[in-house]
Structure formats: C-alpha cells, structure tokens
Design a protein around this motif. Structure first.
Motif, PDB file in Angstrom:
ATOM      1  N   ASN A 245       1.660  -1.214   7.013  1.00  0.00           N
ATOM      2  CA  ASN A 245       2.830  -1.253   6.129  1.00  0.00           C
ATOM      3  C   ASN A 245       4.150  -1.391   6.879  1.00  0.00           C
ATOM      4  O   ASN A 245       5.220  -1.336   6.273  1.00  0.00           O
ATOM      5  CB  ASN A 245       2.861  -0.025   5.214  1.00  0.00           C
ATOM      6  N   GLN A 263       5.470  -5.360   6.869  1.00  0.00           N
ATOM      7  CA  GLN A 263       5.614  -4.875   5.499  1.00  0.00           C
ATOM      8  C   GLN A 263       5.430  -6.021   4.495  1.00  0.00           C
ATOM      9  O   GLN A 263       4.716  -5.888   3.494  1.00  0.00           O
ATOM     10  CB  GLN A 263       6.983  -4.243   5.300  1.00  0.00           C
ATOM     11  N   ASN A 266       1.869  -7.069   4.397  1.00  0.00           N
ATOM     12  CA  ASN A 266       1.085  -6.038   3.710  1.00  0.00           C
ATOM     13  C   ASN A 266       1.168  -6.214   2.194  1.00  0.00           C
ATOM     14  O   ASN A 266       0.160  -6.091   1.481  1.00  0.00           O
ATOM     15  CB  ASN A 266       1.602  -4.655   4.118  1.00  0.00           C
ATOM     16  N   GLU A 267       2.361  -6.536   1.713  1.00  0.00           N
ATOM     17  CA  GLU A 267       2.517  -6.788   0.278  1.00  0.00           C
ATOM     18  C   GLU A 267       1.700  -8.002  -0.145  1.00  0.00           C
ATOM     19  O   GLU A 267       1.064  -7.995  -1.213  1.00  0.00           O
ATOM     20  CB  GLU A 267       4.000  -6.994  -0.046  1.00  0.00           C
ATOM     21  N   LEU A 287      -6.128  -1.613   4.054  1.00  0.00           N
ATOM     22  CA  LEU A 287      -4.664  -1.539   4.064  1.00  0.00           C
ATOM     23  C   LEU A 287      -4.317  -0.154   4.596  1.00  0.00           C
ATOM     24  O   LEU A 287      -4.143   0.798   3.846  1.00  0.00           O
ATOM     25  CB  LEU A 287      -4.118  -1.795   2.655  1.00  0.00           C
TER      26      LEU A 287
END
Length: 314
Positions: A245, A263, A266-267, A287
């Motif tokens: 993240n 980040q 990760n999304e 994740l």
C-alpha cells in the motif's frame, strides 16, 4: 577468326555475369528472430543476443536452464517467462537474476526460465508506430526457444510493475498460451483515472500516441490491452496478484518514506482482483499492506507464487 570471335563472345558473357546486380544471386533475407551471440554466465545461466525482425534490432534475453537440461537432450521443458518493469534502459532483462535469488530458487525446479527484454517502456505491446514487442515475445522468441532450447508448450508468466501488466495482458490476449499468470505491483489498470493515463503517456517519449494511440480516439485499443478490461478472458487459469500500500514495511530500509506509486498500483490491483472474482476467475490476492515499490517485495512475491506457477505447467 571464328575461334577468336567465339572467345570474345565468351569473355563478354563472363563479364556480364560478374557485373550482374548482387540481388540477382543474393540469399533471401532472414526474418523472425535468431541468436546473434550466446554467452554462458554460469552452469545454468545463458545470456543471448537475439536479432528480432519485429523489434528491428538486437535485443537481450536471459535463460535459466532446467537443472536436468543437459541430462535429457531430447526432452522439452515447461517454461516460465519472467517479465521486467520499466525504466531500466535496455538491460531490464538482467534484473531478475541480478536483483533476486531466482537462480537459487529454481535450482531444483525443472523449468526453463525465460527473461526477455521489452525496452525501457515497451509495454509488452505491438506499437501502432514502433517496435512489435508482443510479436517478438509470443511468436519470434517462442519459436526460437522451441527450436534451439527445447521449450515446451506448457508455459506460465509473471512480471513486476510494467511486467505485471505484460503478464496479465499477454495471458488474456492469447488464451491458452499461458497456463498461469502473476502480477507483482503491476500496472494492471491503465485507464483507472486520468492521472494514470497521463503517467503512461509521460513515459513514452516525444510521440506518446505511437503506443496505443490517443486514449480518447483510440479507446478501444487501450481497452484491448488493459488487464482490467480483459478480466473475463483470464477464466480457466489461476492468477496471482500482489502489491503493497506504499507505507514502509518489513522489507524497507529504516529511513524509507511513503511510496505513492505503490499506493496507486495497489488500488489498481485491488480493482482487478474484484473484477476477476466477479468474472469467476481463480485469483489469489496478496494485498499485503505495508510495502513499497522495491525488489525485496517482488522477490518475496516470486517465492509465494512460484508453487502456483510451476504447478500449472508441470
């Protein structure tokens, strides 16, 4: 006189043959891919320089041979493609062996590991105007590996960052070619929002439309390469997706700062996992929370996903 005339005629014919254009007797030009140079770096590690017609130049490929490759000279081998990320110049294909323990990790695994170049930002695609990386990897290189290094038809693919995009995009665009796919911190949703689109375009140099065209007027071409849009086509094979993240995690140095790129990826990974599950694709999601966009996490992801990848092809 007759003899003299005959000799003069014969000399003229010889001179004419000698001065014919070279194209009249030239060997047909090669096409496809062929090995220009092979260097053995260790017992199992080979570095190839391969000329590619599709790319239009020589490119690098590293191979990790199966431990028993020389013991069984007539056997073909399951093959694992490991794809590199962006921005390493033309030597990204060396990164898996230079920056991870993949050599030791596969030392008892009878799989041919293939690590091909894809350009600094080639995006594992046939450009609208430029290199044809997809043709090189899945047609030219495949044929060369089957002919000369006994690669078989059981294949899996994994990659990091841009290579994570390549792994899922290739597996979806060519059903049946790969039996498993894995993305580590992958750019797996290229049209997630305008900022992501702009970032992709910013990596492409002076002519960003040369890759997939303008993202608005050529939206179908963008979608035809985007793993998020292709999720349904991954049915039938296991898929592994991992990312952090962006917060400093256990494999980061003590002074590490927040990583906004990880980040964002990760999304994207989370969105693709949800899409895959909605399409009834067998997906394993890791994740893992804190973790940045650096090699220790990708090495760990390779360790965690290798049983799935190898199990699908052996």
């Amino acid at each position: 006189m007759r003899v003299r005339g005959f000799l003069l005629t014969l000399m003229l014919l010889v001179n004419l043959l000698v001065t014919l254009p070279a194209t009249a007797t030239a060997t047909p030009t090669k096409s496809g891919a062929w090995v220009v140079r092979e260097e053995q770096l260790s017992d199992r590690l080979l570095e190839l320089t391969v000329h590619s017609t599709a790319v239009g130049r020589d490119v690098g490929v590293r191979l990790l041979l199966p431990p028993d490759w020389r013991k069984h000279p007539r056997r073909d081998w399951p093959t694992l493609y490991l794809l590199h990320g962006c921005c390493d110049g033309d030597t990204g294909y060396r990164s898996w062996t230079d920056k991870t323990d993949v050599t030791e990790l596969t030392s008892r695994t009878n799989v041919l590991v293939v690590m091909p170049e894809a350009g600094p930002t080639g995006f594992y695609s046939n450009w609208l105007s430029g290199p044809k990386w997809e043709t090189f990897h899945l047609t030219e290189l495949r044929g060369l590996l089957e002919r000369e290094y006994r690669s078989g038809h059981r294949r899996a693919v994994a990659g990091l960052s841009m290579g994570g995009f390549g792994a899922l995009s290739y597996a979806a665009r060519h059903p049946g070619f790969f039996r498993a796919a894995a993305s580590y911190s992958g750019l797996v949703h290229t049209t997630a929002n305008p900022d992501v689109v702009e970032w992709v375009l910013s990596t492409l140099g002076d002519d960003p439309d040369a890759l997939w065209g303008d993202p608005v007027t050529h939206a179908r071409i963008w979608a035809a390469h985007n793993p998020y849009d292709l999720a349904k086509r991954l049915r039938g094979i296991p898929v592994y997706i991992s990312s952090g993240n962006g917060e400093p995690g256990p494999l980061d140095p003590p002074d590490a700062e927040f990583d906004s790129l990880e980040q964002i990826l990760n999304e994207q990974s989370a969105a693709v996992v949800d899409r895959l599950r909605a399409e009834h694709v067998r997906v394993h999601a890791d994740l893992y929370g804190p973790g940045r966009h650096i090699w220790p996490y990708w090495e760990r992801a390779l360790h965690r996903s290798l049983p799935m990848l190898v199990g699908a092809i052996t």
